[in-house]
Design a protein around this motif. Structure first.
Motif, PDB file in Angstrom:
ATOM      1  N   LEU A  81      41.823 -23.597  44.845  1.00  0.00           N
ATOM      2  CA  LEU A  81      42.083 -23.198  43.461  1.00  0.00           C
ATOM      3  C   LEU A  81      43.583 -23.186  43.164  1.00  0.00           C
ATOM      4  O   LEU A  81      44.020 -23.589  42.079  1.00  0.00           O
ATOM      5  CB  LEU A  81      41.497 -21.813  43.200  1.00  0.00           C
ATOM      6  CG  LEU A  81      39.970 -21.713  43.110  1.00  0.00           C
ATOM      7  CD1 LEU A  81      39.546 -20.252  43.032  1.00  0.00           C
ATOM      8  CD2 LEU A  81      39.434 -22.483  41.915  1.00  0.00           C
ATOM      9  N   ALA A  82      44.374 -22.731  44.125  1.00  0.00           N
ATOM     10  CA  ALA A  82      45.834 -22.722  43.935  1.00  0.00           C
ATOM     11  C   ALA A  82      46.342 -24.141  43.710  1.00  0.00           C
ATOM     12  O   ALA A  82      47.201 -24.384  42.854  1.00  0.00           O
ATOM     13  CB  ALA A  82      46.513 -22.090  45.149  1.00  0.00           C
ATOM     14  N   HIS A  83      45.816 -25.090  44.480  1.00  0.00           N
ATOM     15  CA  HIS A  83      46.242 -26.482  44.320  1.00  0.00           C
ATOM     16  C   HIS A  83      45.812 -27.028  42.963  1.00  0.00           C
ATOM     17  O   HIS A  83      46.563 -27.764  42.306  1.00  0.00           O
ATOM     18  CB  HIS A  83      45.670 -27.337  45.442  1.00  0.00           C
ATOM     19  CG  HIS A  83      46.208 -28.735  45.449  1.00  0.00           C
ATOM     20  ND1 HIS A  83      45.526 -29.811  44.930  1.00  0.00           N
ATOM     21  CD2 HIS A  83      47.401 -29.232  45.883  1.00  0.00           C
ATOM     22  CE1 HIS A  83      46.249 -30.903  45.057  1.00  0.00           C
ATOM     23  NE2 HIS A  83      47.395 -30.586  45.631  1.00  0.00           N
ATOM     24  N   LEU A  84      44.608 -26.657  42.520  1.00  0.00           N
ATOM     25  CA  LEU A  84      44.155 -27.077  41.193  1.00  0.00           C
ATOM     26  C   LEU A  84      45.110 -26.572  40.113  1.00  0.00           C
ATOM     27  O   LEU A  84      45.497 -27.315  39.205  1.00  0.00           O
ATOM     28  CB  LEU A  84      42.756 -26.529  40.912  1.00  0.00           C
ATOM     29  CG  LEU A  84      41.565 -27.236  41.543  1.00  0.00           C
ATOM     30  CD1 LEU A  84      40.283 -26.505  41.189  1.00  0.00           C
ATOM     31  CD2 LEU A  84      41.485 -28.675  41.056  1.00  0.00           C
ATOM     32  N   GLU A  85      45.480 -25.298  40.216  1.00  0.00           N
ATOM     33  CA  GLU A  85      46.367 -24.716  39.204  1.00  0.00           C
ATOM     34  C   GLU A  85      47.763 -25.338  39.261  1.00  0.00           C
ATOM     35  O   GLU A  85      48.406 -25.531  38.223  1.00  0.00           O
ATOM     36  CB  GLU A  85      46.442 -23.194  39.404  1.00  0.00           C
ATOM     37  CG  GLU A  85      45.164 -22.454  39.032  1.00  0.00           C
ATOM     38  CD  GLU A  85      44.941 -22.410  37.535  1.00  0.00           C
ATOM     39  OE1 GLU A  85      44.654 -23.471  36.930  1.00  0.00           O
ATOM     40  OE2 GLU A  85      45.060 -21.311  36.963  1.00  0.00           O
ATOM     41  N   ALA A  86      48.230 -25.652  40.447  1.00  0.00           N
ATOM     42  CA  ALA A  86      49.539 -26.311  40.560  1.00  0.00           C
ATOM     43  C   ALA A  86      49.476 -27.704  39.939  1.00  0.00           C
ATOM     44  O   ALA A  86      50.400 -28.128  39.235  1.00  0.00           O
ATOM     45  CB  ALA A  86      49.959 -26.395  42.022  1.00  0.00           C
ATOM     46  N   THR A  87      48.365 -28.422  40.183  1.00  0.00           N
ATOM     47  CA  THR A  87      48.204 -29.760  39.618  1.00  0.00           C
ATOM     48  C   THR A  87      48.085 -29.693  38.100  1.00  0.00           C
ATOM     49  O   THR A  87      48.574 -30.575  37.383  1.00  0.00           O
ATOM     50  CB  THR A  87      46.959 -30.440  40.210  1.00  0.00           C
ATOM     51  OG1 THR A  87      47.049 -30.424  41.634  1.00  0.00           O
ATOM     52  CG2 THR A  87      46.838 -31.875  39.739  1.00  0.00           C
ATOM     53  N   ALA A  88      47.435 -28.620  37.594  1.00  0.00           N
ATOM     54  CA  ALA A  88      47.303 -28.438  36.143  1.00  0.00           C
ATOM     55  C   ALA A  88      48.587 -27.924  35.506  1.00  0.00           C
ATOM     56  O   ALA A  88      48.617 -27.685  34.296  1.00  0.00           O
ATOM     57  CB  ALA A  88      46.155 -27.476  35.859  1.00  0.00           C
ATOM     58  N   ASP A  89      49.628 -27.752  36.322  1.00  0.00           N
ATOM     59  CA  ASP A  89      50.931 -27.268  35.855  1.00  0.00           C
ATOM     60  C   ASP A  89      50.845 -25.835  35.325  1.00  0.00           C
ATOM     61  O   ASP A  89      51.436 -25.496  34.299  1.00  0.00           O
ATOM     62  CB  ASP A  89      51.507 -28.187  34.787  1.00  0.00           C
ATOM     63  CG  ASP A  89      53.041 -28.231  34.860  1.00  0.00           C
ATOM     64  OD1 ASP A  89      53.590 -27.857  35.908  1.00  0.00           O
ATOM     65  OD2 ASP A  89      53.667 -28.625  33.861  1.00  0.00           O
ATOM     66  N   HIS A  90      50.096 -25.014  36.063  1.00  0.00           N
ATOM     67  CA  HIS A  90      50.037 -23.574  35.788  1.00  0.00           C
ATOM     68  C   HIS A  90      50.690 -22.865  36.968  1.00  0.00           C
ATOM     69  O   HIS A  90      50.005 -22.301  37.825  1.00  0.00           O
ATOM     70  CB  HIS A  90      48.580 -23.116  35.627  1.00  0.00           C
ATOM     71  CG  HIS A  90      47.842 -23.812  34.532  1.00  0.00           C
ATOM     72  ND1 HIS A  90      46.474 -24.027  34.557  1.00  0.00           N
ATOM     73  CD2 HIS A  90      48.287 -24.359  33.372  1.00  0.00           C
ATOM     74  CE1 HIS A  90      46.105 -24.664  33.469  1.00  0.00           C
ATOM     75  NE2 HIS A  90      47.182 -24.873  32.726  1.00  0.00           N
ATOM     76  N   PRO A  91      52.016 -22.896  37.064  1.00  0.00           N
ATOM     77  CA  PRO A  91      52.680 -22.433  38.285  1.00  0.00           C
ATOM     78  C   PRO A  91      52.475 -20.953  38.592  1.00  0.00           C
ATOM     79  O   PRO A  91      52.347 -20.583  39.757  1.00  0.00           O
ATOM     80  CB  PRO A  91      54.157 -22.761  38.042  1.00  0.00           C
ATOM     81  CG  PRO A  91      54.285 -22.906  36.564  1.00  0.00           C
ATOM     82  CD  PRO A  91      52.983 -23.432  36.085  1.00  0.00           C
ATOM     83  N   ASP A  92      52.459 -20.092  37.567  1.00  0.00           N
ATOM     84  CA  ASP A  92      52.303 -18.665  37.846  1.00  0.00           C
ATOM     85  C   ASP A  92      50.939 -18.367  38.469  1.00  0.00           C
ATOM     86  O   ASP A  92      50.829 -17.623  39.449  1.00  0.00           O
ATOM     87  CB  ASP A  92      52.472 -17.851  36.565  1.00  0.00           C
ATOM     88  CG  ASP A  92      53.945 -17.715  36.170  1.00  0.00           C
ATOM     89  OD1 ASP A  92      54.797 -18.043  37.004  1.00  0.00           O
ATOM     90  OD2 ASP A  92      54.215 -17.287  35.037  1.00  0.00           O
ATOM     91  N   SER A  93      49.883 -18.941  37.875  1.00  0.00           N
ATOM     92  CA  SER A  93      48.547 -18.736  38.421  1.00  0.00           C
ATOM     93  C   SER A  93      48.438 -19.341  39.817  1.00  0.00           C
ATOM     94  O   SER A  93      47.854 -18.740  40.726  1.00  0.00           O
ATOM     95  CB  SER A  93      47.499 -19.367  37.494  1.00  0.00           C
ATOM     96  OG  SER A  93      46.202 -19.236  38.032  1.00  0.00           O
TER      97      SER A  93
END
Length: 557
Positions: A99-111
């Motif tokens: 999930l962290a990688h998904l959020e990083a890929t989606a450009d949601h760095p805080d999440s």
């Protein structure tokens, strides 16, 4: 009668999940969509909350591939909610890291940062020797390392990759071991590139050497990796040669793999190979008077930027923009350089600086929490442990006795006193006396029954708690303790007489339902009275209720 569908097993779901994770790691959108279409019905019927978390996480991944922002956000949120019902485990850590990688890929760095912190803390708890190595734990480290790279935390990305490699090296599946070795090579190489840019050439060469060693170790494994994975290893190995300052040796292999990747590799891998080759050509242009590679390097950067933009690799897209600005400025094209640098500045005006601060803050908090826990453990140990003998002290014994349910089953206490201990201190020294107490404590602990507990009660007096011991069993156990001390070799202490102990024993039997159970203080007082009787009877003996005489063998009263 037509048979119904075969039941879905966890093994079926595991196999489907590993295929989907492999497709995610290769950035193979077609394989991922096909795999998820095939597994979706099975995931929908799985009742375990961990599979519910995976169902939502994989749906978020498909939303990301489809450009459906709402589906991605909803999937990540539902997966996090499902994880609230999951116990801490390697599987939970893997979902968090994914999930962290998904959020990083989606450009949601805080999440992404918060999820990465949770995943990192959990993997640290589960890493050997605290936990058992598993494929899920190794993969959790892999996805966490990729996430940390996307968040510009390269040092931590290297550490996570190396932790995953140590886990994978203990597992029978060589394919996972190969993947983690390749990742270690890649992360060390990328960090070497960053440190060289910062002027840390020696450290960069060292990391490049580590990358080359990991690549060689991966090739030595009896594994047939996916073609894209093998091509990526070829790119990394050639790039590591460049970071190791073997520029001419790196150029041929890197050109060769770059041409091969452009014929058959994925979009992201083409961008990665172009970026690596561009960086090598830039260094060659700087190293040789007259340059000659600048234009080609800039063209490769443009192609790489397009590939990374298409595959949502925002970090490497930003790197390409910055390097394009620097390269075109060096070629005397200031207007073009300003275009690329303005694009870079706009792209980096996001929350990445805050994310790095958040990560640092979380780890500072973690370190402080560990220190508080360590100090609390030290204080607890000092409060409940006798520093001379290492046994539990009187406070510890009283706490233990207060927690026992007397009357539910038999309980015996043995109060042990060192005979003529004052004479030991008077005739020799207090250091000799301390050594006697340490040795008596060790003998009592060594010769007690399994499950019995030994405490230092006060001075030269010890207490042995014998759960479930009947009077006969307690008497036999106490006699064994007495004999162990009497038979020990005390010659090296130059004592006037060998050390012996006297022991008083008392037992509280299992009480009938109507009978009031005996309190532990009353039981202790009874044992203490029998200790007094043993002392008066000549020492070096055991006394218990009903025992008329208990002279020590070979010792006069």
């Amino acid at each position: 009668m037509t048979p119904g569908p075969a039941p879905v097993t966890d093994g079926d779901l595991d196999a489907a999940l590993w295929r989907l994770l492999a497709a995610s790691g290769r950035d193979d959108a077609a394989a991922f969509r096909a795999g998820l279409d095939d597994a979706e019905a099975r995931l929908d019927t799985a009742a375990d909350p961990s599979w519910a978390a995976w169902r939502h996480a994989l749906a978020a991944r498909r939303g990301l591939l489809d450009g459906d922002r709402d589906a991605t956000v909803a999937g990540v949120g539902a997966a996090r909610e499902a994880l609230g019902s999951c116990p801490p485990s390697a599987s939970t850590a893997l979902v968090l890291a994914y999930l962290a990688h998904l959020e990083a890929t989606a450009d949601h760095p805080d999440s992404a940062m918060l999820l990465a912190v949770d995943a990192s803390l959990l993997t640290e708890q589960l890493d050997p020797p605290a936990g058992e190595p598993s494929r899920a734990l190794a993969q959790a480290h892999l996805w966490l390392s990729l996430t940390l790279t996307a968040l510009d935390l390269e040092e931590l990305a290297v550490a996570s990759a190396e932790r995953g490699h140590r886990v994978a090296a203990t597992l029978p599946d060589l394919a996972d071991h190969w993947l983690l070795l390749r990742l270690c090579a890649q992360q060390n190489c990328e960090l070497a590139q960053t440190l060289r840019r910062r002027g840390q050439a020696d450290r960069a060469r060292e990391l490049a050497g580590t990358a080359l060693a990991c690549a060689s170790d991966a090739r030595a494994l009896d594994v047939e990796p996916d073609a894209d994975d093998l091509d990526l290893l070829d790119v990394v190995q050639a790039w590591a040669l460049a970071c190791h300052d073997d520029l001419d040796d790196a150029l041929g292999p890197l050109r060769s793999v770059q041409r091969r990747v452009h014929r058959s590799g994925s979009t992201w891998l083409r961008g990665y190979a172009d970026l690596a080759l561009s960086r090598l050509l830039t260094r060659l242009s700087q190293a040789h008077t007259g340059g000659g590679h600048g234009e080609e390097a800039a063209d490769l950067l443009v192609d790489a930027a397009g590939a990374f933009a298409a595959t949502a690799d925002r970090r490497r897209y930003r790197q390409c923009l910055l390097e394009l600005g620097q390269a075109t400025a060096a070629m005397g094209r200031p207007a073009e350089a300003l275009h690329w640098l303005d694009a870079y500045r706009a792209e980096t005006g996001r929350a990445h600086a805050r994310s790095r601060e958040l990560w640092a803050e979380m780890f500072v908090r973690q370190s402080r929490l560990r220190e508080v826990e360590r100090q609390a453990a030290v204080l607890r140990r000092h409060a409940l442990e006798d520093p001379l003998t290492g046994l539990g002290n009187r406070r510890s014994a009283e706490r233990r006795l207060a927690g026992l349910r007397l009357g539910a089953e038999p309980l015996s206490l043995a109060v042990v006193d060192v005979d003529r201990f004052k004479e030991v201190n008077d005739d020799t020294s207090h250091s000799h006396g301390d050594e006697v107490l340490r040795r008596v404590a060790a003998l009592l602990r060594e010769h007690s029954r399994v499950g019995d507990e030994v405490y230092r009660w006060a001075g030269d007096e010890f207490l042995v708690v014998l759960p479930t011991a009947t009077p006969a069993q307690a008497l036999a156990a106490a006699e064994r303790l007495r004999a162990a001390v009497a038979d020990a070799d005390w010659g090296d202490l130059s004592l006037s007489e060998p050390i012996t102990v006297s022991i008083g024993v008392a037992t509280a039997p299992a009480a009938d339902d109507d009978a009031a159970p005996v309190g532990w203080r009353s039981l202790f007082d009874t044992a203490d009275l029998h200790l007094f009787s043993a002392k008066r009877g000549g020492r070096n003996r055991v006394r218990a209720p009903g025992l008329v005489d208990g002279p020590a063998e070979g010792t006069p009263s």
